[in-house]
Motif scaffolding. Structure first.
Motif, PDB file in Angstrom:
ATOM      1  N   GLU A   1      21.911  80.359  15.552  1.00 17.39           N
ATOM      2  CA  GLU A   1      22.818  79.407  14.907  1.00 17.39           C
ATOM      3  C   GLU A   1      22.397  79.169  13.450  1.00 17.39           C
ATOM      4  O   GLU A   1      23.238  79.119  12.549  1.00 17.39           O
TER       5      GLU A   1
ATOM      6  N   ASP B   1      23.376  82.160  11.360  1.00 17.98           N
ATOM      7  CA  ASP B   1      24.824  82.136  11.111  1.00 17.98           C
ATOM      8  C   ASP B   1      25.146  81.191   9.962  1.00 17.98           C
ATOM      9  O   ASP B   1      25.980  81.510   9.099  1.00 17.98           O
ATOM     10  N   ARG B   2      24.507  80.045   9.938  1.00 19.20           N
ATOM     11  CA  ARG B   2      24.751  79.058   8.875  1.00 19.20           C
ATOM     12  C   ARG B   2      24.207  79.552   7.534  1.00 19.20           C
ATOM     13  O   ARG B   2      24.805  79.309   6.497  1.00 19.20           O
TER      14      ARG B   2
ATOM     15  N   LYS C   1      26.579  81.834   5.806  1.00 18.09           N
ATOM     16  CA  LYS C   1      27.755  81.172   5.231  1.00 18.09           C
ATOM     17  C   LYS C   1      27.450  80.474   3.907  1.00 18.09           C
ATOM     18  O   LYS C   1      28.363  79.957   3.266  1.00 18.09           O
TER      19      LYS C   1
ATOM     20  N   THR D   1      22.760  71.520   2.771  1.00 16.57           N
ATOM     21  CA  THR D   1      23.942  72.075   3.443  1.00 16.57           C
ATOM     22  C   THR D   1      23.608  72.491   4.877  1.00 16.57           C
ATOM     23  O   THR D   1      24.379  72.215   5.806  1.00 16.57           O
ATOM     24  N   LEU D   2      22.484  73.159   5.054  1.00 14.88           N
ATOM     25  CA  LEU D   2      22.090  73.588   6.399  1.00 14.88           C
ATOM     26  C   LEU D   2      21.881  72.388   7.319  1.00 14.88           C
ATOM     27  O   LEU D   2      22.320  72.394   8.471  1.00 14.88           O
TER      28      LEU D   2
ATOM     29  N   THR E   1      25.352  70.940   8.183  1.00  8.82           N
ATOM     30  CA  THR E   1      26.161  71.778   9.088  1.00  8.82           C
ATOM     31  C   THR E   1      25.532  71.913  10.468  1.00  8.82           C
ATOM     32  O   THR E   1      26.252  72.069  11.455  1.00  8.82           O
ATOM     33  N   LEU E   2      24.209  71.849  10.562  1.00  5.36           N
ATOM     34  CA  LEU E   2      23.578  71.938  11.876  1.00  5.36           C
ATOM     35  C   LEU E   2      23.738  70.657  12.675  1.00  5.36           C
ATOM     36  O   LEU E   2      23.663  70.655  13.902  1.00  5.36           O
TER      37      LEU E   2
ATOM     38  N   HIS F   1      29.528  71.718  17.327  1.00  6.16           N
ATOM     39  CA  HIS F   1      29.665  73.177  17.324  1.00  6.16           C
ATOM     40  C   HIS F   1      31.110  73.661  17.297  1.00  6.16           C
ATOM     41  O   HIS F   1      31.360  74.797  16.960  1.00  6.16           O
TER      42      HIS F   1
END
Length: 183
Positions: A122, A125-126, A129, A172-173, A176-177, A181
């Motif tokens: 995960e 993936d972030r 992006k 940002t990470l 978004t985490l 989901h």
């Protein structure tokens, strides 16, 4: 202060008090103060009555003649203190034994590796992006463990740009985490 007079034989002609004998009356009056003392000494309000009861049983077996109640109360306090110390020693011994009996490294949950792998996937993936410069800074700084200066030289930017890009990327990470989901 001398020690209280304690005789091993029953008192001749006990004088009945409110609890039956002077000893019983004294023990009844001192119960709560001694329980509070034991609770403070052993740090366990549930164990305190047991400590005092042990002292009372020992005293009752002797059936002492209470000639000086103040000295006898001091004797009871000392007995409670000694029993409390003994209890604490036993508890420490048991805790030491249990600490040795426990495995140093408990067996991790069976799904720990699976959850870590999922979290890692995960995160990657972030990272994919992120904008290109932030992604490059994160990979060089945290995956390849380059210094800020080495990262700046590799990308061809200033150290300040590396710092600000890393800061924005990490923010940002994190954001978004923490999001659900399904977005």
């Amino acid at each position: 202060m001398g020690r209280p007079v304690i005789r091993a034989r029953p008192p001749a002609g006990p004088q009945p008090g409110p609890g039956g004998t002077p000893l019983v009356a004294l023990l009844e009056r001192q119960w709560m103060p001694l329980v509070r003392l034991a609770a403070l000494l052993v740090g366990d309000a549930d164990a305190a009555p047991d400590v005092v009861q042990d002292c009372y049983e020992a005293v009752w077996r002797l059936q002492p003649r209470v000639s000086d109640p103040e000295h006898f109360v001091a004797y009871l306090r000392k007995a409670v203190l000694n029993r409390s110390r003994s209890r604490l020693r036993r508890v420490r011994t048991v805790n030491r034994f249990l600490a040795q009996a426990r495995p140093e490294d408990p067996v991790p949950p069976a799904d720990r590796a699976l959850l870590a792998a999922e979290r890692h996937r995960e995160l990657l993936d972030r990272v994919d992006k992120l904008p290109a410069r932030q992604r490059e800074v994160i990979v060089l700084r945290y995956y390849l463990e380059l210094s800020e200066a080495e990262t700046a030289e590799t990308i061809g930017v200033s150290v300040g740009t590396v710092k600000s890009s890393a800061h924005r990327a990490i923010a940002t990470l994190r954001r978004t985490l923490e999001e659900p989901h399904d977005q």
